[in-house]
Design a protein around this motif. Structure first.
Motif, PDB file in Angstrom:
ATOM      1  N   LEU A 146      11.349  17.511  -6.422  1.00 49.91           N
ATOM      2  CA  LEU A 146      11.319  18.647  -5.255  1.00 49.91           C
ATOM      3  C   LEU A 146      12.943  18.148  -5.075  1.00 49.91           C
ATOM      4  O   LEU A 146      13.589  18.939  -4.860  1.00 49.91           O
ATOM      5  CB  LEU A 146      10.654  17.955  -4.105  1.00 49.91           C
ATOM      6  CG  LEU A 146      11.120  18.843  -2.770  1.00 49.91           C
ATOM      7  CD1 LEU A 146      10.702  20.377  -2.912  1.00 49.91           C
ATOM      8  CD2 LEU A 146      10.149  18.352  -1.466  1.00 49.91           C
ATOM      9  N   ALA A 147      13.423  16.869  -5.016  1.00 47.98           N
ATOM     10  CA  ALA A 147      14.655  16.687  -4.843  1.00 47.98           C
ATOM     11  C   ALA A 147      15.685  17.210  -5.913  1.00 47.98           C
ATOM     12  O   ALA A 147      16.553  17.890  -5.532  1.00 47.98           O
ATOM     13  CB  ALA A 147      14.978  15.275  -4.938  1.00 47.98           C
ATOM     14  N   VAL A 149      14.946  19.866  -7.576  1.00 52.92           N
ATOM     15  CA  VAL A 149      14.941  21.425  -7.488  1.00 52.92           C
ATOM     16  C   VAL A 149      15.730  21.627  -6.174  1.00 52.92           C
ATOM     17  O   VAL A 149      16.309  22.707  -6.243  1.00 52.92           O
ATOM     18  CB  VAL A 149      13.214  21.831  -7.347  1.00 52.92           C
ATOM     19  CG1 VAL A 149      13.199  23.354  -7.024  1.00 52.92           C
ATOM     20  CG2 VAL A 149      12.500  21.780  -8.514  1.00 52.92           C
ATOM     21  N   VAL A 150      15.622  21.245  -5.217  1.00 51.87           N
ATOM     22  CA  VAL A 150      16.174  21.787  -3.890  1.00 51.87           C
ATOM     23  C   VAL A 150      17.551  21.094  -3.836  1.00 51.87           C
ATOM     24  O   VAL A 150      18.379  21.955  -3.428  1.00 51.87           O
ATOM     25  CB  VAL A 150      15.273  21.213  -2.598  1.00 51.87           C
ATOM     26  CG1 VAL A 150      15.841  21.527  -1.458  1.00 51.87           C
ATOM     27  CG2 VAL A 150      14.001  21.785  -2.742  1.00 51.87           C
ATOM     28  N   ARG A 151      17.697  20.002  -4.281  1.00 52.19           N
ATOM     29  CA  ARG A 151      19.270  19.415  -4.113  1.00 52.19           C
ATOM     30  C   ARG A 151      19.724  18.838  -5.318  1.00 52.19           C
ATOM     31  O   ARG A 151      20.534  18.160  -5.451  1.00 52.19           O
ATOM     32  CB  ARG A 151      18.968  18.159  -2.886  1.00 52.19           C
ATOM     33  CG  ARG A 151      18.584  18.792  -1.768  1.00 52.19           C
ATOM     34  CD  ARG A 151      19.154  17.892  -0.617  1.00 52.19           C
ATOM     35  NE  ARG A 151      18.704  18.242   0.577  1.00 52.19           N
ATOM     36  CZ  ARG A 151      19.389  18.835   1.575  1.00 52.19           C
ATOM     37  NH1 ARG A 151      20.651  19.128   1.224  1.00 52.19           N
ATOM     38  NH2 ARG A 151      18.866  19.270   2.586  1.00 52.19           N
TER      39      ARG A 151
END
Length: 175
Positions: A146-147, A149-151
């Motif tokens: 998630l990190a 992908v998002v950031r």
């Protein structure tokens, strides 16, 4: 101790003060004193983060050297007596690791999808190889993904992704 060590290192780069680097060194010494092999494990993220942060901020080299000397002295003061005792016991007991031992004890890619039987949810993917069961868990892997992908473009995310890749490759040992 590693999270505190990295926190202090990040804080030092933002606001270079000897006391902050001493806090980083103290946490590293505690990490190393907990188990000697953790000193080696801690060096990978510390070196990568230190280089990445220095390249990003360019704290003057003279400042880093000035602040690093007492930090290095602190680590040496704690670790040298421990290292001396370890070396003496190793020699007395005839303990020695061969190249074959290192290869046998190194991780392989399958170890990272192998969980210990004590984990009820994931016990079915265990290999029965004890310390070779390195499955991090779905939550840790999901949050890391998630990190990314998002950031994924943020400096800290990229830096720690590099730490992950380097640590993973080093864990595989000599091939």
């Amino acid at each position: 101790w590693l999270p505190f060590c990295l926190w202090a290192l990040h804080r030092y780069i933002r606001l270079p003060r000897t006391a902050t680097l001493l806090a980083c060194a103290a946490c590293f010494a505690l990490q190393a004193a907990t188990a000697s092999y953790l000193a080696y494990f801690a060096l990978v993220p510390l070196v990568i983060v230190a280089i990445a942060e220095w390249l990003r901020t360019r704290v003057p080299v003279a400042t880093v050297i000035r602040d690093a000397v007492p930090a290095i002295v602190l680590v040496l003061a704690v670790m040298l007596p421990i290292a001396r005792g370890y070396i003496e016991v190793r020699a007395q007991q005839g303990l020695k690791r061969t190249g074959g031992d290192i290869v046998a004890m190194s991780a392989d890619v399958g170890d990272y999808v192998s969980a210990p039987p004590a984990l009820k949810l994931w016990s079915g993917i265990g290999s029965g190889r004890g310390e070779h069961e390195l499955f991090l868990g779905a939550m840790a892997m999901g949050l890391a993904l998630l990190a990314l992908v998002v950031r994924g473009r943020e400096y800290a995310v990229v830096t720690y992704a590099v730490v992950l890749v380097v640590a993973f490759l080093l864990s595989l040992g000599p091939q």
